[in-house]
Design a protein around this motif. Sequence first.
Motif, PDB file in Angstrom:
ATOM      1  N   VAL A  18       0.836  -1.206   0.000  1.00 45.89           N
ATOM      2  CA  VAL A  18       0.000   0.000   0.000  1.00 45.89           C
ATOM      3  C   VAL A  18       0.862   1.244   0.000  1.00 45.89           C
ATOM      4  CG1 VAL A  18      -1.614   1.340   1.385  1.00 45.89           C
ATOM      5  CG2 VAL A  18      -1.991  -1.103   1.075  1.00 45.89           C
ATOM      6  N   HIS A  19       1.871   1.248   0.848  1.00 44.20           N
ATOM      7  CA  HIS A  19       2.720   2.429   0.947  1.00 44.20           C
ATOM      8  C   HIS A  19       3.493   2.674  -0.339  1.00 44.20           C
ATOM      9  CE1 HIS A  19       2.221   3.959   4.989  1.00 44.20           C
ATOM     10  NE2 HIS A  19       2.101   2.719   5.406  1.00 44.20           N
ATOM     11  N   LEU A  21       2.678   1.826  -3.388  1.00 44.27           N
ATOM     12  CA  LEU A  21       1.755   2.352  -4.393  1.00 44.27           C
ATOM     13  C   LEU A  21       1.430   3.816  -4.141  1.00 44.27           C
ATOM     14  CD1 LEU A  21      -0.672  -0.691  -4.763  1.00 44.27           C
ATOM     15  CD2 LEU A  21       0.984   0.137  -6.433  1.00 44.27           C
ATOM     16  N   LEU A  22       1.205   4.143  -2.869  1.00 38.59           N
ATOM     17  CA  LEU A  22       0.847   5.521  -2.555  1.00 38.59           C
ATOM     18  C   LEU A  22       2.004   6.475  -2.788  1.00 38.59           C
ATOM     19  CD1 LEU A  22      -1.492   5.124   0.533  1.00 38.59           C
ATOM     20  CD2 LEU A  22      -2.055   6.021  -1.710  1.00 38.59           C
TER      21      LEU A  22
ATOM     22  N   LEU B 110      -6.846   4.868  -5.271  1.00 38.69           N
ATOM     23  CA  LEU B 110      -6.170   5.713  -4.295  1.00 38.69           C
ATOM     24  C   LEU B 110      -6.993   5.852  -3.024  1.00 38.69           C
ATOM     25  CD1 LEU B 110      -4.817   8.508  -6.660  1.00 38.69           C
ATOM     26  CD2 LEU B 110      -3.518   6.744  -5.476  1.00 38.69           C
ATOM     27  N   LEU B 113      -6.751   2.674  -1.051  1.00 40.20           N
ATOM     28  CA  LEU B 113      -5.437   2.537  -0.433  1.00 40.20           C
ATOM     29  C   LEU B 113      -5.341   3.404   0.814  1.00 40.20           C
ATOM     30  CD1 LEU B 113      -3.095   2.475  -3.567  1.00 40.20           C
ATOM     31  CD2 LEU B 113      -3.472   0.618  -1.943  1.00 40.20           C
ATOM     32  N   ILE B 114      -5.817   4.640   0.694  1.00 41.88           N
ATOM     33  CA  ILE B 114      -5.699   5.540   1.834  1.00 41.88           C
ATOM     34  C   ILE B 114      -6.635   5.135   2.959  1.00 41.88           C
ATOM     35  CG2 ILE B 114      -6.144   7.920   2.565  1.00 41.88           C
ATOM     36  CD1 ILE B 114      -4.800   8.894   0.165  1.00 41.88           C
ATOM     37  N   ALA B 116      -7.183   2.152   3.775  1.00 41.29           N
ATOM     38  CA  ALA B 116      -6.870   0.776   4.155  1.00 41.29           C
ATOM     39  C   ALA B 116      -6.285   0.668   5.550  1.00 41.29           C
ATOM     40  CB  ALA B 116      -5.911   0.160   3.137  1.00 41.29           C
ATOM     41  N   ILE B 118      -3.921   2.745   7.249  1.00 40.24           N
ATOM     42  CA  ILE B 118      -2.467   2.902   7.331  1.00 40.24           C
ATOM     43  C   ILE B 118      -2.071   3.982   8.312  1.00 40.24           C
ATOM     44  CG2 ILE B 118      -1.965   2.056   5.033  1.00 40.24           C
ATOM     45  CD1 ILE B 118      -1.961   4.931   4.085  1.00 40.24           C
ATOM     46  N   TYR B 125      -0.482  11.664   2.336  1.00 36.88           N
ATOM     47  CA  TYR B 125      -0.674  11.210   0.956  1.00 36.88           C
ATOM     48  C   TYR B 125      -1.855  11.938   0.329  1.00 36.88           C
ATOM     49  CZ  TYR B 125       2.401   7.144   1.765  1.00 36.88           C
ATOM     50  OH  TYR B 125       3.455   6.317   2.030  1.00 36.88           O
ATOM     51  N   ILE B 129      -1.733  14.142  -3.068  1.00 41.44           N
ATOM     52  CA  ILE B 129      -2.431  13.701  -4.269  1.00 41.44           C
ATOM     53  C   ILE B 129      -3.474  14.722  -4.679  1.00 41.44           C
ATOM     54  CG2 ILE B 129      -3.967  11.899  -5.184  1.00 41.44           C
ATOM     55  CD1 ILE B 129      -2.459   9.912  -3.458  1.00 41.44           C
ATOM     56  N   ARG B 216      -8.408  -7.758   3.835  1.00 41.72           N
ATOM     57  CA  ARG B 216      -8.654  -6.387   3.413  1.00 41.72           C
ATOM     58  C   ARG B 216      -9.154  -6.275   1.994  1.00 41.72           C
ATOM     59  NH1 ARG B 216      -3.833  -2.515   5.338  1.00 41.72           N
ATOM     60  NH2 ARG B 216      -2.575  -4.265   4.667  1.00 41.72           N
TER      61      ARG B 216
END
Lengths: 288, 314
Positions: A18-19, A21-22, B110, B113-114, B116, B118, B125, B129, B216
């Motif tokens: 994930v990191h 990709l981000l 995106l 992902l954000i 998810a 983290i 991020y 973005i 996930r």
Amino acid sequence: MSHAPISTGGARRGNAVVHVLLVVAAAYFAVPILWLIFAATKDNTDLFRGGFGPSGHFALFDNIGQLFSYQGGIFWRWLANSAFYSIGGSVLATLFAAAAGYVFAKFQFRGKTIAFNLVLASVMVPASALALPLYLLFSQVQLTNTVWSVLLPSCLSPFGVYLARVYTSSAVPDELIESARLDGASEPRIFFGIVTPLIGPGLVTVFLFQFVAIWNNFFLPFVMLSSLKNYTVTLGLQALSVTPPSQGVAYYNLILTGSLISVIPLAAAFLILQRWWRTGLSLGSVTG
Amino acid sequence: MSSHSTPVHGFLRRGRGPARHQARWAYILLAPFFLFFVVFLVVPIGFSLLESMFTDKRSGLGLGPTEHVFVGLANYARALADPSLGSGVGRLSLYVVVVVPVLVVVALALALLIDAGIGRIGSVYRLIIFLPFAVPGVIAALMWGYLYEPQLSPFLQWLAAVGVHVNPLASDSLIPGIANISVWEVAGYNMIIFIAALQAIHPTLYEAAALDGAGRLRVAFQIKLPLIAPAIVLAALFGLVGSLQLFNEPLILSPLAPAIGADYTPNLYAYSTAFARNDYTYGSTLATLIAVVTIVISFVFLRVFKRRAGLGDA
């Protein structure tokens, strides 16, 4: 505000993916802006040498000086025009949309559904379809190439009416309005004193949305305006990009410096108002 | 929906004092918006439609005065047979088919992902973005125009250094180049919308999924995506409507890209017809056609995705 629960143990590898990709995504979005920042510090010679990072010669202030003295300081004018169109248009659009949204949310009248559907349908009408006939109409009354030709059409936000209605429905209880009326409050008092404070964050969202739309709107000013002195910043920079220079190389350094400057107002607007528009986004489950 | 909303009895003649006061103010509050709505939206649309059914005929050998002649749908017939419009539509279709899915998928990916889990760095991020959104569209096109110029662009020079010579401004690779600019500009904004939608999902759903042992990825595809489907449909719709109007990017790139002519997209063609060739009536026809097609496509799109969009079976 809910996030998916923070992962534990075995999902470490997933986290790394994930990191990665981000980071790649962030680079894609940020690096061109970084390039712009460095490019604005270069003069034309250094620009043509290419390269990403800053060159030895720091020319940012030279560029800014050149830009702001181009044609007698017209860049100031462009900035002022953009501010005028964007702020003026957004304030009025938000006011009108809030008022209309409130009426749609809290009043009943004949033809209300049709009227609201008309408003919603109009969101689908592309702005570029309106610019040409607007130009023809404005030229009938000799108002083309004036500030009004850009400002007036920008005061319209059908999407704002939709948002305002949603916000009012969810944030303003009917009982509040009823009891205010029983207490003898006048209608304008109710709208300005009770309703607007309650949907405040939502209105900031409407304002920002319209502000961005007007600031970014290129087609309308492009069609309406022919004198440099009324241009917006974006239109002015575009005009610069197609102007053959009176001497020397093209105006690349000025355009890039001007571009960097034109980013600041929008970025500032978002940062300053972010406390309100974040709340506004979740008010009334707009996205749900 | 409130059941206590104040009735405004149609006409001001009826009703007692307080009701009349309320009724009057309802109209006063509605009036500004509707005034602007009619003058700056309804009237232009009507005018455009009207003008599209006329033509300016020059009498004599083009030296006489022009006459505004009613020709019915002749302009539309001309448009449908117009090869410039045809090629513009072809290019635009290619562009739309590329841009809209890419935009939605990238923004969705995106956002997922954000979201998810983290931790706090997610907002860093997110901010980065979202940054391109602060760049006005036209400026982004100007910027990328320079980044596509082999002489100025560090990226192209790095590629050239390893033997890959790319010139995005050359004819056959122009559409992806323009699509890239659009995605870069707008993906962050759509991502923010999706993140807001994702954060509105009730946490108990995640607890239930965790109890079921869902990983996930499964949570993402089977819980999150279906729940934010309305936001996805809306984002796709706005992306569709916006990309059908393609005008700014080709215009900005045209000094740098010789392949971009005055009829590159339908909107460019409408504009150049009206202003470069002073053919306002045919320009109105083209503008009307574009608007009508956009609206029709929007309605069809919403129909197809009605259920997903949360519009129900109504």
